[in-house]
Design a protein around this motif. Structure first.
Motif, PDB file in Angstrom:
ATOM      1  N   LEU A 165       7.312  21.686 -25.956  1.00 30.74           N
ATOM      2  CA  LEU A 165       8.101  20.661 -26.627  1.00 30.74           C
ATOM      3  C   LEU A 165       8.853  19.807 -25.623  1.00 30.74           C
ATOM      4  O   LEU A 165       9.211  20.264 -24.541  1.00 30.74           O
ATOM      5  N   GLU A 166       9.118  18.563 -26.000  1.00 32.61           N
ATOM      6  CA  GLU A 166      10.009  17.707 -25.224  1.00 32.61           C
ATOM      7  C   GLU A 166      10.994  17.042 -26.176  1.00 32.61           C
ATOM      8  O   GLU A 166      10.641  16.707 -27.304  1.00 32.61           O
ATOM      9  N   ILE A 167      12.222  16.897 -25.729  1.00 27.89           N
ATOM     10  CA  ILE A 167      13.237  16.268 -26.555  1.00 27.89           C
ATOM     11  C   ILE A 167      13.101  14.759 -26.418  1.00 27.89           C
ATOM     12  O   ILE A 167      13.213  14.212 -25.315  1.00 27.89           O
ATOM     13  N   GLY A 168      12.829  14.098 -27.533  1.00 33.94           N
ATOM     14  CA  GLY A 168      12.525  12.670 -27.489  1.00 33.94           C
ATOM     15  C   GLY A 168      13.644  11.763 -27.928  1.00 33.94           C
ATOM     16  O   GLY A 168      13.667  10.584 -27.575  1.00 33.94           O
ATOM     17  N   GLY A 169      14.606  12.284 -28.719  1.00 33.46           N
ATOM     18  CA  GLY A 169      15.665  11.426 -29.216  1.00 33.46           C
ATOM     19  C   GLY A 169      16.138  11.878 -30.576  1.00 33.46           C
ATOM     20  O   GLY A 169      16.120  13.068 -30.886  1.00 33.46           O
ATOM     21  N   VAL A 170      16.541  10.908 -31.410  1.00 36.26           N
ATOM     22  CA  VAL A 170      17.115  11.217 -32.712  1.00 36.26           C
ATOM     23  C   VAL A 170      16.435  10.409 -33.807  1.00 36.26           C
ATOM     24  O   VAL A 170      15.843   9.361 -33.564  1.00 36.26           O
TER      25      VAL A 170
END
Length: 237
Positions: A165-170
């Motif tokens: 997983l990668e954190i992309g935003g909101v």
């Protein structure tokens, strides 16, 4: 060109004009905003027609539709934007590149296992509740889903530390009955705090047919449009 394709072309032209004007009003470049076509309840033939018109990003609210349509149009970037049951994570990870509605640690765990099994990286957006912003009451706002703004950084850390997983935003939906501008201004603040710890998490998925201008004014990088592009939906059975 079929009558339906002509209808979609006309709708897309109107949508693109709205986005262009909103970007100009906000002092932003048009290429800062990606249009995600939400094709919920519409047939895959509409997806193909939109792709022929230049649409590259398509979103689905339900796993059942995603797994039918995505294999037919594999060259598109598929976004999952609906509430997601953990047990459906493997199917969503197989077909989607982005999940906009990550809202709990258990879903992070399920998506991580699914992404690893699919041998892919899945971009995750944290769905944020905007009930605290604007004039809508908390109960109404909460019904639209998402974590509290104060919990975003903890969930982001879980995503960033998860395999696959990668954190992309909101992502967020403006609360019913609220001023969308106030709500999206709040989301922009949350997004700024997130980027301070995760600089690459620069997506803000906000804005639908009725409030895309307010979303773009407050920094949306992705707008999710269904009705303006495709027309009135047939209710799901």
């Amino acid at each position: 060109m079929t009558d339906r394709a002509e209808e979609l072309r006309g709708n897309l032209e109107q949508v693109q004009e709205r986005i262009e004007k909103a970007c100009q009003a906000a002092g932003r470049a048009r290429d800062e905003v990606t249009l995600v076509a939400i094709t919920k309840t519409f047939p895959v033939s509409d997806v193909r027609a939109l792709a022929d018109l230049g649409i590259t990003d398509v979103g689905e609210n339900r796993e059942q539709e995603l797994k039918v349509k995505a294999p037919d149009c594999p060259d598109l970037t598929w976004h999952f934007v609906g509430q997601l049951q953990s047990k459906k994570s493997r199917s969503v990870a197989k077909y989607a590149s982005v999940v906009h509605s990550v809202d709990r640690p258990s879903l992070v765990d399920a998506l991580s296992k699914a992404a690893v099994a699919e041998e892919k990286s899945l971009r995750c957006l944290i769905q944020v509740s905007l009930a605290a912003y604007g004039s809508a009451d908390a109960a109404t706002g909460a019904s639209r889903g998402g974590v509290e703004p104060s919990d975003v950084l903890a969930l982001a850390a879980a995503i960033a530390g998860a395999d696959g997983l990668e954190i992309g935003g909101v992502m967020a939906v403006a609360p019913l009955g609220s001023d969308a501008g106030d709500a999206f201004a709040g989301l922009r603040e949350v997004a700024s705090r997130l980027r301070s710890e995760h600089p690459g998490a620069d997506w803000i998925s906000a804005g639908m047919t009725g409030d895309l201008e307010a979303a773009i004014q407050h920094g949306a990088t992705h707008v999710r449009l269904g009705r303006a592009l495709l027309g009135t939906r047939t209710p799901l059975g």
